[in-house]
Scaffold this active site. Structure first.
Site, mmCIF file in Angstrom:
data_model
loop_
_atom_site.group_PDB
_atom_site.id
_atom_site.type_symbol
_atom_site.label_atom_id
_atom_site.label_comp_id
_atom_site.label_asym_id
_atom_site.label_seq_id
_atom_site.Cartn_x
_atom_site.Cartn_y
_atom_site.Cartn_z
ATOM 1 N N GLU A 144 -57.371 11.972 16.771
ATOM 2 C CA GLU A 144 -57.084 13.171 16.045
ATOM 3 C C GLU A 144 -56.103 14.074 16.731
ATOM 4 O O GLU A 144 -55.591 15.044 16.292
ATOM 5 C CB GLU A 144 -57.736 13.575 14.978
ATOM 6 C CG GLU A 144 -59.003 14.551 15.823
ATOM 7 C CD GLU A 144 -60.063 15.047 15.249
ATOM 8 O OE1 GLU A 144 -60.579 16.198 15.458
ATOM 9 O OE2 GLU A 144 -60.393 14.458 13.832
ATOM 10 N N ARG A 193 -44.162 27.225 16.200
ATOM 11 C CA ARG A 193 -43.142 26.555 15.116
ATOM 12 C C ARG A 193 -43.845 25.248 14.722
ATOM 13 O O ARG A 193 -43.718 24.809 13.723
ATOM 14 C CB ARG A 193 -42.005 26.260 15.955
ATOM 15 C CG ARG A 193 -41.107 27.405 15.876
ATOM 16 C CD ARG A 193 -39.534 26.943 15.998
ATOM 17 N NE ARG A 193 -39.344 26.001 17.365
ATOM 18 C CZ ARG A 193 -39.334 26.314 18.532
ATOM 19 N NH1 ARG A 193 -39.437 27.308 18.910
ATOM 20 N NH2 ARG A 193 -38.988 25.323 19.394
#
Length: 108
Positions: free
Chosen positions: A17, A37
């Site tokens: 992950e 971002r």
């Protein structure tokens, strides 16, 4: 150890992950804004499965080479340390770590 400049531009690695993004020639401010971002894009875009929208968040740990780390091992270790600080800080945040000795990394 590989030289940090040997990483291809915008390399993306994946392990379970966790993801690693290498942004060559990015200074601290650019690294922080790029990470933020990415974090914002993920948290503001639900993942839709059938009729169900799932909200996702991401914890980001970052560092800058050669300012903070001079080898690949140091770079990965600092970024990993920052990632776990972000997870322990409540998740869905970005932490940029400058050194191993740093007590309190910046949280965005």
């Amino acid at each position: 150890h590989r030289d940090l400049h040997s990483f291809p531009t915008r390399t993306l690695f994946r392990s379970g992950e966790e993801f690693l993004v290498v942004l060559p020639d990015c200074e601290r401010k650019q690294t922080e804004s790029s990470a933020e971002r990415i974090r914002d894009a993920i948290s503001s875009s639900p993942f839709v499965v059938g009729n169900c929208a799932i909200s996702l968040t991401v914890s980001i740990g970052a560092t800058v080479a050669p300012d903070c780390a001079r080898t690949e091992t140091e770079l990965l270790s600092l970024a990993d340390l920052a990632l776990y600080q972000a997870k322990n800080a409540g998740r869905n945040c970005t932490i940029l770590r400058s050194s191993f000795e740093e007590q309190h990394a910046e949280t965005t």
